[in-house]
Structures are given as C-alpha cells and as structure tokens.
Design a protein around this motif. Structure first.
Motif, PDB file in Angstrom:
ATOM      1  N   LEU A 104       0.847  -1.182   0.000  1.00  0.00           N
ATOM      2  CA  LEU A 104       0.000   0.000   0.000  1.00  0.00           C
ATOM      3  C   LEU A 104       0.889   1.241   0.000  1.00  0.00           C
ATOM      4  O   LEU A 104       1.956   1.249   0.600  1.00  0.00           O
ATOM      5  N   LEU A 105       0.424   2.295  -0.659  1.00  0.00           N
ATOM      6  CA  LEU A 105       1.107   3.580  -0.644  1.00  0.00           C
ATOM      7  C   LEU A 105       0.287   4.518   0.224  1.00  0.00           C
ATOM      8  O   LEU A 105      -0.898   4.738  -0.032  1.00  0.00           O
ATOM      9  N   GLU A 106       0.919   5.060   1.282  1.00  0.00           N
ATOM     10  CA  GLU A 106       0.238   5.968   2.199  1.00  0.00           C
ATOM     11  C   GLU A 106       0.772   7.376   2.013  1.00  0.00           C
ATOM     12  O   GLU A 106       1.969   7.608   2.055  1.00  0.00           O
ATOM     13  N   ILE A 107      -0.133   8.320   1.800  1.00  0.00           N
ATOM     14  CA  ILE A 107       0.201   9.744   1.745  1.00  0.00           C
ATOM     15  C   ILE A 107      -0.304  10.320   3.063  1.00  0.00           C
ATOM     16  O   ILE A 107      -1.503  10.503   3.253  1.00  0.00           O
ATOM     17  N   ALA A 108       0.627  10.591   3.974  1.00  0.00           N
ATOM     18  CA  ALA A 108       0.255  10.992   5.332  1.00  0.00           C
ATOM     19  C   ALA A 108       0.144  12.510   5.451  1.00  0.00           C
ATOM     20  O   ALA A 108       0.739  13.128   6.331  1.00  0.00           O
ATOM     21  N   PHE A 109      -0.615  13.094   4.561  1.00  0.00           N
ATOM     22  CA  PHE A 109      -0.858  14.536   4.607  1.00  0.00           C
ATOM     23  C   PHE A 109      -2.310  14.772   4.203  1.00  0.00           C
ATOM     24  O   PHE A 109      -2.627  14.962   3.030  1.00  0.00           O
ATOM     25  N   PRO A 110      -3.237  14.714   5.158  1.00  0.00           N
ATOM     26  CA  PRO A 110      -4.666  14.740   4.841  1.00  0.00           C
ATOM     27  C   PRO A 110      -5.198  16.076   4.330  1.00  0.00           C
ATOM     28  O   PRO A 110      -6.350  16.156   3.948  1.00  0.00           O
ATOM     29  N   GLN A 111      -4.381  17.117   4.279  1.00  0.00           N
ATOM     30  CA  GLN A 111      -4.857  18.411   3.813  1.00  0.00           C
ATOM     31  C   GLN A 111      -4.747  18.594   2.300  1.00  0.00           C
ATOM     32  O   GLN A 111      -5.102  19.647   1.782  1.00  0.00           O
ATOM     33  N   LEU A 112      -4.268  17.606   1.581  1.00  0.00           N
ATOM     34  CA  LEU A 112      -4.165  17.741   0.128  1.00  0.00           C
ATOM     35  C   LEU A 112      -5.561  17.773  -0.487  1.00  0.00           C
ATOM     36  O   LEU A 112      -6.416  16.954  -0.161  1.00  0.00           O
ATOM     37  N   ASP A 113      -5.765  18.718  -1.392  1.00  0.00           N
ATOM     38  CA  ASP A 113      -7.076  18.856  -2.023  1.00  0.00           C
ATOM     39  C   ASP A 113      -7.410  17.655  -2.899  1.00  0.00           C
ATOM     40  O   ASP A 113      -8.537  17.174  -2.891  1.00  0.00           O
TER      41      ASP A 113
END
Length: 148
Positions: A104-113
């Motif tokens: 899995l690829l996790e992008i740990a920045f939930p503020q991305l539009d």
C-alpha cells in the motif's frame, strides 16, 4: 484567496528488462521485499511541476526524462508549500515475487485537495479533502492506495 494543493502520482513499475533505462533516470527503483513492513520513499521519488495544471497522463509519460529528484530538507518528506501547480510524483518500484504481501502507498498529509494515483496496470484512483471520504479506495485517516 484559496490556494489549491494538488498532488498527482504516476507509479511506474520497472520490470527487469527496463532496469538499465530506469537507472539512468533521476531515481533508483525501489525493491519491495516481503521482509519489509514499510519503506520511506522520500529519496526515491522523481518530481515534475506542472505550473498551469494542463498536462495529461500521456504528456507525462512522454516527459519521464524531465522528472528530477527533489531536495528534501527534512525527515518529514516532500514539501512544496502552498502552490497552484500540479506536482507529478514518479516512484519506480520493482514488482515483488509472486506470493508476497500486498503493498500500500500511504500519503500521510490529509490536507491535500486532490491526489490522483495512476497505477502500473492502468488503475486510477482519486482522493483528497475536496472529495467525499466514501470515494476512497481504502478507508483510512490518511490517503492510501493499493500498489500490488
């Protein structure tokens, strides 16, 4: 004024026949091994800025040689600040052997539009804080995409 923060990922799987071509690019392919539980990809990404947000996936595929390794100034990873640009991120992965766990690829920045994930087999998933959570491929507090 609302500044949009967008990220588009292009995931390129490097097969053994393409390994020599990939090593000439800006980043070295990441080998996924079954004994690893996670990998920090900061040093393994290639970045291409699209200031007007006009490039298509086909345009990007023809500009692979223009991706550059970003200067990463902290352990927290990539940071482009506030920008109206679209940022294409390329990660070269060596496909694991059959029978290895799913990755899995996790992008740990939930503020991305918005994040558009383009997988090796033609998958396209979208996520972001401007999209409903129900549209996510995997329900998680961060953005998570199936890789293999």
């Amino acid at each position: 004024m609302h500044l949009s923060r967008s990220l588009i990922l292009l995931l390129a799987v490097v097969l053994p026949t393409l390994a020599s071509m990939a090593s000439a690019m800006t980043n070295v392919p990441v080998s996924l091994r079954p004994d690893q539980s996670s990998i920090a990809l900061n040093a393994s990404v290639g970045v291409l800025e699209d200031p007007r947000g006009e490039l298509t996936l086909e345009d990007i595929k023809s500009r692979i040689e223009q991706f550059r390794s970003p200067a990463i100034e902290s352990e927290s990873g990539l940071n482009f600040g506030y920008s109206r640009s679209v940022w294409w991120i390329k990660i070269d992965l060596q496909r694991p052997l059959a029978g290895t766990p799913d990755w899995l690829l996790e992008i740990a920045f939930p503020q991305l539009d918005r994040i558009d994930f383009f997988g090796a087999d033609g998958e396209h998933f979208a996520a972001g804080d401007t999209l409903p959570a129900a549209s996510r491929q995997i329900m998680h507090r961060h953005f998570v995409f199936p890789v293999f």
